[in-house]
Structure formats: C-alpha cells, structure tokens
Design a protein around this motif. Structure first.
Motif, PDB file in Angstrom:
ATOM      1  N   MET A   1       0.947  -1.041   0.096  1.00 57.58           N
ATOM      2  CA  MET A   1      -0.241  -0.124  -0.052  1.00 57.58           C
ATOM      3  C   MET A   1       0.568   1.347  -0.101  1.00 57.58           C
ATOM      4  SD  MET A   1      -3.238   1.005   2.479  1.00 57.58           S
ATOM      5  CE  MET A   1      -2.881   0.265   3.582  1.00 57.58           C
ATOM      6  N   THR A   2       0.383   3.165  -0.489  1.00 61.62           N
ATOM      7  CA  THR A   2       1.442   3.307  -1.422  1.00 61.62           C
ATOM      8  C   THR A   2       0.798   4.716   0.290  1.00 61.62           C
ATOM      9  OG1 THR A   2      -0.194   4.671  -2.762  1.00 61.62           O
ATOM     10  CG2 THR A   2       1.788   2.901  -3.324  1.00 61.62           C
ATOM     11  N   LEU A   3       1.412   6.155   0.298  1.00 60.40           N
ATOM     12  CA  LEU A   3       0.676   6.445   1.117  1.00 60.40           C
ATOM     13  C   LEU A   3      -0.186   7.007   0.242  1.00 60.40           C
ATOM     14  CD1 LEU A   3       1.215   8.756   3.672  1.00 60.40           C
ATOM     15  CD2 LEU A   3       2.572  10.040   2.347  1.00 60.40           C
ATOM     16  N   ARG A   4      -0.103   7.237  -0.381  1.00 66.77           N
ATOM     17  CA  ARG A   4      -1.661   7.948  -1.492  1.00 66.77           C
ATOM     18  C   ARG A   4      -2.726   6.955  -0.718  1.00 66.77           C
ATOM     19  NH1 ARG A   4      -2.532  11.312  -6.980  1.00 66.77           N
ATOM     20  NH2 ARG A   4      -0.004  11.104  -6.474  1.00 66.77           N
ATOM     21  N   ASP A   5      -2.659   5.557  -0.977  1.00 68.40           N
ATOM     22  CA  ASP A   5      -3.583   4.747  -0.561  1.00 68.40           C
ATOM     23  C   ASP A   5      -4.155   5.323   0.614  1.00 68.40           C
ATOM     24  OD1 ASP A   5      -3.392   4.074  -2.698  1.00 68.40           O
ATOM     25  OD2 ASP A   5      -2.094   2.507  -2.723  1.00 68.40           O
ATOM     26  N   SER A   6      -3.648   5.667   1.859  1.00 70.26           N
ATOM     27  CA  SER A   6      -4.303   5.705   2.859  1.00 70.26           C
ATOM     28  C   SER A   6      -5.488   7.512   3.094  1.00 70.26           C
ATOM     29  CB  SER A   6      -3.224   5.460   3.637  1.00 70.26           C
ATOM     30  OG  SER A   6      -2.534   4.488   3.626  1.00 70.26           O
ATOM     31  N   LEU A   7      -4.815   7.810   2.370  1.00 70.29           N
ATOM     32  CA  LEU A   7      -4.859   9.909   2.464  1.00 70.29           C
ATOM     33  C   LEU A   7      -6.178  10.163   1.551  1.00 70.29           C
ATOM     34  CD1 LEU A   7      -1.673  11.494   2.263  1.00 70.29           C
ATOM     35  CD2 LEU A   7      -2.609  10.673   4.341  1.00 70.29           C
ATOM     36  N   VAL A   8      -7.103  11.094   1.896  1.00 68.05           N
ATOM     37  CA  VAL A   8      -8.077  11.115   1.627  1.00 68.05           C
ATOM     38  C   VAL A   8      -8.244  12.909   1.188  1.00 68.05           C
ATOM     39  CG1 VAL A   8     -10.965  11.321   1.748  1.00 68.05           C
ATOM     40  CG2 VAL A   8      -9.453   9.060   2.558  1.00 68.05           C
ATOM     41  N   GLU A   9      -8.613  13.116   0.181  1.00 69.65           N
ATOM     42  CA  GLU A   9      -8.864  15.115   0.491  1.00 69.65           C
ATOM     43  C   GLU A   9     -10.120  14.853   1.251  1.00 69.65           C
ATOM     44  OE1 GLU A   9      -8.372  18.058  -3.240  1.00 69.65           O
ATOM     45  OE2 GLU A   9      -8.267  15.946  -3.807  1.00 69.65           O
ATOM     46  N   VAL A  10      -9.410  16.523   1.418  1.00 63.80           N
ATOM     47  CA  VAL A  10     -10.377  17.727   2.077  1.00 63.80           C
ATOM     48  C   VAL A  10     -10.069  18.975   2.156  1.00 63.80           C
ATOM     49  CG1 VAL A  10      -9.642  16.200   4.137  1.00 63.80           C
ATOM     50  CG2 VAL A  10      -8.553  18.129   4.163  1.00 63.80           C
ATOM     51  N   SER A  11     -11.306  19.722   2.642  1.00 63.90           N
ATOM     52  CA  SER A  11     -11.461  20.777   1.726  1.00 63.90           C
ATOM     53  C   SER A  11     -10.480  22.001   2.898  1.00 63.90           C
ATOM     54  CB  SER A  11     -12.513  20.780   2.358  1.00 63.90           C
ATOM     55  OG  SER A  11     -13.454  21.864   3.807  1.00 63.90           O
ATOM     56  N   HIS A  12     -10.563  22.937   2.713  1.00 54.15           N
ATOM     57  CA  HIS A  12      -9.739  23.922   3.393  1.00 54.15           C
ATOM     58  C   HIS A  12     -10.356  24.125   4.885  1.00 54.15           C
ATOM     59  CE1 HIS A  12      -7.743  27.672   4.747  1.00 54.15           C
ATOM     60  NE2 HIS A  12      -6.742  27.652   3.405  1.00 54.15           N
ATOM     61  N   GLU A  13     -11.782  24.454   4.436  1.00 51.76           N
ATOM     62  CA  GLU A  13     -11.886  24.662   5.753  1.00 51.76           C
ATOM     63  C   GLU A  13     -12.172  22.834   7.353  1.00 51.76           C
ATOM     64  OE1 GLU A  13     -13.737  24.629   3.422  1.00 51.76           O
ATOM     65  OE2 GLU A  13     -13.842  27.144   3.731  1.00 51.76           O
ATOM     66  N   GLY A  14     -12.051  22.131   6.478  1.00 53.98           N
ATOM     67  CA  GLY A  14     -11.350  20.716   7.168  1.00 53.98           C
ATOM     68  C   GLY A  14      -9.559  20.784   7.319  1.00 53.98           C
ATOM     69  N   ALA A  15      -9.040  21.163   6.468  1.00 54.63           N
ATOM     70  CA  ALA A  15      -7.201  21.164   7.180  1.00 54.63           C
ATOM     71  C   ALA A  15      -7.579  22.468   8.684  1.00 54.63           C
ATOM     72  CB  ALA A  15      -6.994  21.663   6.054  1.00 54.63           C
ATOM     73  N   LEU A  16      -8.172  22.916   8.435  1.00 55.86           N
ATOM     74  CA  LEU A  16      -8.219  23.936   9.189  1.00 55.86           C
ATOM     75  C   LEU A  16      -8.225  23.105  11.134  1.00 55.86           C
ATOM     76  CD1 LEU A  16      -7.236  26.557  10.686  1.00 55.86           C
ATOM     77  CD2 LEU A  16      -9.623  27.626  10.160  1.00 55.86           C
ATOM     78  N   ASP A  17      -8.928  22.770  11.135  1.00 57.35           N
ATOM     79  CA  ASP A  17      -9.893  21.397  11.606  1.00 57.35           C
ATOM     80  C   ASP A  17      -8.440  20.956  12.120  1.00 57.35           C
ATOM     81  OD1 ASP A  17     -12.396  22.955  12.484  1.00 57.35           O
ATOM     82  OD2 ASP A  17     -13.637  21.546  11.210  1.00 57.35           O
ATOM     83  N   LEU A  18      -8.656  20.423  10.997  1.00 64.19           N
ATOM     84  CA  LEU A  18      -7.200  18.849  11.325  1.00 64.19           C
ATOM     85  C   LEU A  18      -6.256  19.950  12.272  1.00 64.19           C
ATOM     86  CD1 LEU A  18      -7.930  17.187   8.192  1.00 64.19           C
ATOM     87  CD2 LEU A  18      -7.566  15.762  10.402  1.00 64.19           C
ATOM     88  N   ALA A  19      -5.385  20.487  11.200  1.00 63.03           N
ATOM     89  CA  ALA A  19      -4.650  21.740  12.095  1.00 63.03           C
ATOM     90  C   ALA A  19      -4.519  22.313  13.576  1.00 63.03           C
ATOM     91  CB  ALA A  19      -4.006  23.266  11.089  1.00 63.03           C
ATOM     92  N   ARG A  20      -5.952  22.692  13.737  1.00 69.82           N
ATOM     93  CA  ARG A  20      -5.912  22.644  15.506  1.00 69.82           C
ATOM     94  C   ARG A  20      -6.563  21.453  15.895  1.00 69.82           C
ATOM     95  NH1 ARG A  20     -11.708  25.210  13.095  1.00 69.82           N
ATOM     96  NH2 ARG A  20     -10.758  27.737  13.487  1.00 69.82           N
ATOM     97  N   LEU A  21      -6.450  20.084  15.099  1.00 66.20           N
ATOM     98  CA  LEU A  21      -6.217  19.082  16.531  1.00 66.20           C
ATOM     99  C   LEU A  21      -5.084  18.311  16.040  1.00 66.20           C
ATOM    100  CD1 LEU A  21      -7.652  16.510  17.391  1.00 66.20           C
ATOM    101  CD2 LEU A  21      -7.869  15.384  15.144  1.00 66.20           C
ATOM    102  N   ILE A  22      -4.211  18.266  15.814  1.00 68.66           N
ATOM    103  CA  ILE A  22      -3.231  18.514  15.957  1.00 68.66           C
ATOM    104  C   ILE A  22      -2.469  18.577  16.366  1.00 68.66           C
ATOM    105  CG2 ILE A  22      -0.680  17.829  14.135  1.00 68.66           C
ATOM    106  CD1 ILE A  22      -2.765  17.150  11.653  1.00 68.66           C
ATOM    107  N   SER A  23      -2.175  20.160  16.221  1.00 59.79           N
ATOM    108  CA  SER A  23      -1.784  21.461  16.977  1.00 59.79           C
ATOM    109  C   SER A  23      -2.066  21.319  18.808  1.00 59.79           C
ATOM    110  CB  SER A  23      -1.746  22.233  16.567  1.00 59.79           C
ATOM    111  OG  SER A  23      -3.274  22.959  17.101  1.00 59.79           O
ATOM    112  N   ALA A  24      -3.136  20.628  19.223  1.00 60.53           N
ATOM    113  CA  ALA A  24      -3.537  21.178  20.420  1.00 60.53           C
ATOM    114  C   ALA A  24      -4.483  19.738  20.966  1.00 60.53           C
ATOM    115  CB  ALA A  24      -4.046  22.572  20.810  1.00 60.53           C
ATOM    116  N   GLY A  25      -4.887  18.653  20.201  1.00 57.54           N
ATOM    117  CA  GLY A  25      -6.041  17.830  20.910  1.00 57.54           C
ATOM    118  C   GLY A  25      -5.144  16.850  21.148  1.00 57.54           C
ATOM    119  N   SER A  26      -6.234  16.110  21.776  1.00 56.50           N
ATOM    120  CA  SER A  26      -5.336  14.120  22.191  1.00 56.50           C
ATOM    121  C   SER A  26      -5.950  13.554  21.259  1.00 56.50           C
ATOM    122  CB  SER A  26      -5.623  14.595  23.895  1.00 56.50           C
ATOM    123  OG  SER A  26      -5.105  12.741  23.390  1.00 56.50           O
ATOM    124  N   LEU A  27      -5.264  12.906  20.389  1.00 61.28           N
ATOM    125  CA  LEU A  27      -5.673  11.301  19.577  1.00 61.28           C
ATOM    126  C   LEU A  27      -6.273  10.437  20.469  1.00 61.28           C
ATOM    127  CD1 LEU A  27      -2.719  11.793  17.071  1.00 61.28           C
ATOM    128  CD2 LEU A  27      -5.021  12.679  17.141  1.00 61.28           C
TER     129      LEU A  27
END
Length: 110
Positions: A1-27
């Motif tokens: 499996m390649t990296l591309r197979d594990s990724l799904v495209e998101v909107s710019h708004e979704g990217a901002l929420d993900l950046a919030r989670l990555i920077s200051a959230g607990s997974l």
C-alpha cells in the motif's frame, strides 16, 4: 500500500480543523473543548501555517472522517484512521501545491 492509498482529500475548512487537532488535541482522549471555540490568535497562526503549502494547495489526511466529505467533523472524540506509523495512533495533514509540500503529523502512544 502506498501513502496515497491511505489519504483522503479534505476541504480548506477541514484542513483548518485538522491543524487545530494536530496542534492542540489528544488523539487518544479526544480534542479539547477549546478547539471548538473561536480563538483568533490561534486560528490566524494556523491559517498562516496552511498558507505555507502554497497557492491552490490541496489537502489530504488519514483521519477516517475525511470519508464523510463536506460533512466531515474532525473534532469528534472518537474516530478511526488509516495509521501510517507503528504507533497506537497518528493523524496527518498533507498540503500539496505546485510550489510546496506541507506536512503536519501527530503521533500518540498510550
């Protein structure tokens, strides 16, 4: 499996929420409630970070809710991922344009 197979495209708004989670959230324990409130200073900083990907950047993630398209909620307390690392859990955001590549990645082990 390649990296591309594990990724799904998101909107710019979704990217901002993900950046919030990555920077200051607990997974493992869910995002802090503060991530759902407006914080102009934090959000401006994260928007500048996303802009580093370049003009017309497309964003991709391994966060499972990306499969929900425009209805995706990246700040929910439970979710699945297509894990890319040998950790308990990891979430990434990849921004790609003709000029740059941006990678934000958070790893957690319990």
């Amino acid at each position: 499996m390649t990296l591309r197979d594990s990724l799904v495209e998101v909107s710019h708004e979704g990217a901002l929420d993900l950046a919030r989670l990555i920077s200051a959230g607990s997974l493992l324990y869910g995002p802090s409630e503060s991530l759902r409130t407006v914080d102009t200073e934090r959000d401006n900083c994260l928007l500048e970070t996303l802009a580093a990907a370049g003009k017309n950047a497309r964003f991709f993630t391994n966060h499972g809710h990306a499969e929900d398209g425009d209805q995706a909620n990246f700040l929910v307390s439970s979710f699945h991922v297509n894990s890319l690392a040998d950790t308990t859990i990891d979430v990434c955001l990849v921004g790609v344009s003709d000029e740059n590549v941006l990678v934000l990645w958070r790893f957690e082990d319990d």
